[in-house]
Design an enzyme around this catalytic site. Structure first.
Site, PDB file in Angstrom:
ATOM      1  N   HIS A  75       0.849  -1.203   0.000  1.00  0.00           N
ATOM      2  CA  HIS A  75       0.000   0.000   0.000  1.00  0.00           C
ATOM      3  C   HIS A  75       0.876   1.241   0.000  1.00  0.00           C
ATOM      4  O   HIS A  75       2.096   1.138   0.091  1.00  0.00           O
ATOM      5  CB  HIS A  75      -1.003  -0.020   1.162  1.00  0.00           C
ATOM      6  CG  HIS A  75      -0.407   0.070   2.535  1.00  0.00           C
ATOM      7  ND1 HIS A  75       0.421  -0.895   3.065  1.00  0.00           N
ATOM      8  CD2 HIS A  75      -0.509   1.017   3.503  1.00  0.00           C
ATOM      9  CE1 HIS A  75       0.773  -0.552   4.291  1.00  0.00           C
ATOM     10  NE2 HIS A  75       0.233   0.620   4.585  1.00  0.00           N
ATOM     11  N   HIS A  98      -7.443  -0.786   5.456  1.00  0.00           N
ATOM     12  CA  HIS A  98      -6.417   0.108   6.010  1.00  0.00           C
ATOM     13  C   HIS A  98      -6.188   1.261   5.018  1.00  0.00           C
ATOM     14  O   HIS A  98      -6.205   2.428   5.390  1.00  0.00           O
ATOM     15  CB  HIS A  98      -5.142  -0.686   6.245  1.00  0.00           C
ATOM     16  CG  HIS A  98      -3.972   0.119   6.744  1.00  0.00           C
ATOM     17  ND1 HIS A  98      -3.951   0.688   7.992  1.00  0.00           N
ATOM     18  CD2 HIS A  98      -2.792   0.454   6.147  1.00  0.00           C
ATOM     19  CE1 HIS A  98      -2.791   1.341   8.148  1.00  0.00           C
ATOM     20  NE2 HIS A  98      -2.080   1.216   7.048  1.00  0.00           N
ATOM     21  N   ASP A 126      -0.258  -3.956   6.182  1.00  0.00           N
ATOM     22  CA  ASP A 126      -0.878  -3.432   7.403  1.00  0.00           C
ATOM     23  C   ASP A 126      -2.354  -3.834   7.494  1.00  0.00           C
ATOM     24  O   ASP A 126      -3.153  -3.129   8.117  1.00  0.00           O
ATOM     25  CB  ASP A 126      -0.788  -1.896   7.437  1.00  0.00           C
ATOM     26  CG  ASP A 126       0.607  -1.390   7.758  1.00  0.00           C
ATOM     27  OD1 ASP A 126       1.506  -2.204   8.035  1.00  0.00           O
ATOM     28  OD2 ASP A 126       0.783  -0.155   7.735  1.00  0.00           O
ATOM     29  N   HIS A 166       4.485  -4.811  10.874  1.00  0.00           N
ATOM     30  CA  HIS A 166       4.923  -4.112  12.099  1.00  0.00           C
ATOM     31  C   HIS A 166       4.994  -5.056  13.288  1.00  0.00           C
ATOM     32  O   HIS A 166       4.253  -6.042  13.356  1.00  0.00           O
ATOM     33  CB  HIS A 166       3.944  -2.983  12.469  1.00  0.00           C
ATOM     34  CG  HIS A 166       3.930  -1.841  11.501  1.00  0.00           C
ATOM     35  ND1 HIS A 166       4.730  -0.736  11.622  1.00  0.00           N
ATOM     36  CD2 HIS A 166       3.189  -1.646  10.382  1.00  0.00           C
ATOM     37  CE1 HIS A 166       4.487   0.116  10.628  1.00  0.00           C
ATOM     38  NE2 HIS A 166       3.560  -0.419   9.853  1.00  0.00           N
ATOM     39  N   ASP A 193       5.854   4.616   5.104  1.00  0.00           N
ATOM     40  CA  ASP A 193       6.712   3.611   5.751  1.00  0.00           C
ATOM     41  C   ASP A 193       6.684   2.282   4.986  1.00  0.00           C
ATOM     42  O   ASP A 193       7.276   1.292   5.436  1.00  0.00           O
ATOM     43  CB  ASP A 193       6.318   3.408   7.228  1.00  0.00           C
ATOM     44  CG  ASP A 193       4.927   2.859   7.416  1.00  0.00           C
ATOM     45  OD1 ASP A 193       3.988   3.383   6.783  1.00  0.00           O
ATOM     46  OD2 ASP A 193       4.751   1.895   8.189  1.00  0.00           O
ATOM     47  N   HIS A 194       6.010   2.267   3.820  1.00  0.00           N
ATOM     48  CA  HIS A 194       5.995   1.073   2.970  1.00  0.00           C
ATOM     49  C   HIS A 194       6.555   1.333   1.575  1.00  0.00           C
ATOM     50  O   HIS A 194       6.871   0.396   0.853  1.00  0.00           O
ATOM     51  CB  HIS A 194       4.564   0.514   2.881  1.00  0.00           C
ATOM     52  CG  HIS A 194       4.065   0.063   4.214  1.00  0.00           C
ATOM     53  ND1 HIS A 194       4.032  -1.253   4.602  1.00  0.00           N
ATOM     54  CD2 HIS A 194       3.637   0.773   5.280  1.00  0.00           C
ATOM     55  CE1 HIS A 194       3.595  -1.337   5.850  1.00  0.00           C
ATOM     56  NE2 HIS A 194       3.350  -0.117   6.284  1.00  0.00           N
ATOM     57  N   HIS A 208       1.408   3.925   1.959  1.00  0.00           N
ATOM     58  CA  HIS A 208       1.945   4.692   3.088  1.00  0.00           C
ATOM     59  C   HIS A 208       3.473   4.825   3.002  1.00  0.00           C
ATOM     60  O   HIS A 208       4.151   3.896   2.565  1.00  0.00           O
ATOM     61  CB  HIS A 208       1.526   4.043   4.417  1.00  0.00           C
ATOM     62  CG  HIS A 208       0.104   4.319   4.770  1.00  0.00           C
ATOM     63  ND1 HIS A 208      -0.625   3.530   5.633  1.00  0.00           N
ATOM     64  CD2 HIS A 208      -0.735   5.327   4.387  1.00  0.00           C
ATOM     65  CE1 HIS A 208      -1.850   4.034   5.756  1.00  0.00           C
ATOM     66  NE2 HIS A 208      -1.935   5.121   5.012  1.00  0.00           N
TER      67      HIS A 208
HETATM   68 FE    FE Z   1       2.764   0.624   8.108  1.00  0.00          FE
HETATM   69 ZN    ZN Z   2       0.112   1.571   6.593  1.00  0.00          ZN
END
Ligand code: FE
Ligand code: ZN
Length: 255
Positions: free
Chosen positions: A56, A114, A133, A171, A60-61, A58
């Protein structure tokens, strides 16, 4: 076919994953939380990087897409429904689509909730699924761009996989998820056992990821939104699993 999977922590609580098809030597990473750490893991093994598999959009991905693509010439695969939000995407994929790492095929599952276009990568022959996530050990992702019904659809589908399937969540949230899960099912011995084992792992800095479908089916309140014990815990006997998941999620957000 045979798939090597490496798990390593990065950023504050993300996991990075490196995949390598043993027969062909083709390599991939799932998401790019930290380009420097991912590079370090690649270099330590003398590998390259043929593909980046984004779950996805985001940061942090996807934050390392640019640097890793530039350094290794990796092809960036990502969700069609988030195509415009995935930096440097080459191939947009969605439900029913496929991706093959050398000899190792993966199914693409749409698992929105998400984020609106979140996807999972299921390597059936390797009995491994990368859920980003969407699903966490003892938890699920926050509903930023989707509904409880969509999240339940994803949970119910994960529940159909063989119990031994390895679940790679993005995570390390397990102990904090555990503190909440205990407030929902106060009488679930599988949950109690799960927590004892997760605490022991974390005390020795061992990742609780991967988990398994069976372990989550037995202990994760979101994967168990169709169980009477969870319905009863939130005073919603007779309600749909989607509505029950929505209530459990609402409580978790406020926890
Ligand atoms: Fe994440
Ligand atoms: Zn995420």
């Amino acid at each position: 076919m045979s798939l090597d999977i490496i798990v390593f922590p990065c950023l504050s609580d993300n996991y990075g994953f490196l995949l390598r098809c043993v027969q062909t030597g083709k390599t991939a990473c799932v998401d790019t939380p930290d380009a420097a750490e991912i590079s370090k893991q690649i270099e330590a093994r003398g590998w390259g990087l043929d593909y980046i598999l984004n779950t996805h959009h985001h940061p942090d991905h996807t934050g390392g897409n640019k640097a890793l693509k530039r350094k290794y010439g990796a092809r960036v695969i990502g969700p069609k429904a988030e195509e415009s939000r995935i930096p440097h995407i080459d191939d947009a994929v969605s439900e029913g689509g496929a991706f093959t790492l050398g000899d190792c095929p993966a199914q693409i599952w749409d698992t929105p909730a998400h984020t609106a276009g979140h996807i999972s990568y299921y390597f059936e022959d390797a009995a491994a699924i990368f859920v980003g996530d969407t699903l966490f050990a003892l938890g699920c992702g926050r509903l930023f761009e989707g509904t409880p019904a969509q999240m339940w659809t994803a949970m119910a589908r994960y529940n159909t996989l063989p119990r031994a399937t390895q679940v790679y969540c993005a995570h390390e949230y397990t102990l904090s998820n555990a503190r909440f899960a205990e407030t929902i099912e106060t009488d679930n011995t599988a949950l109690d056992d799960y927590i004892i084992s997760a605490k022991a792992k974390r005390e020795h800095n061992i990742p609780t990821v991967p988990t398994t479908i069976g372990a989550e089916r037995d202990a994760n309140p979101f994967m168990r939104a169709d169980q009477d014990s969870v319905a009863k815990a939130v005073n919603m006997i007779g309600a749909t699993p989607s509505d029950i998941l929505g209530e459990v999620r609402r409580r978790k957000d406020a926890f």
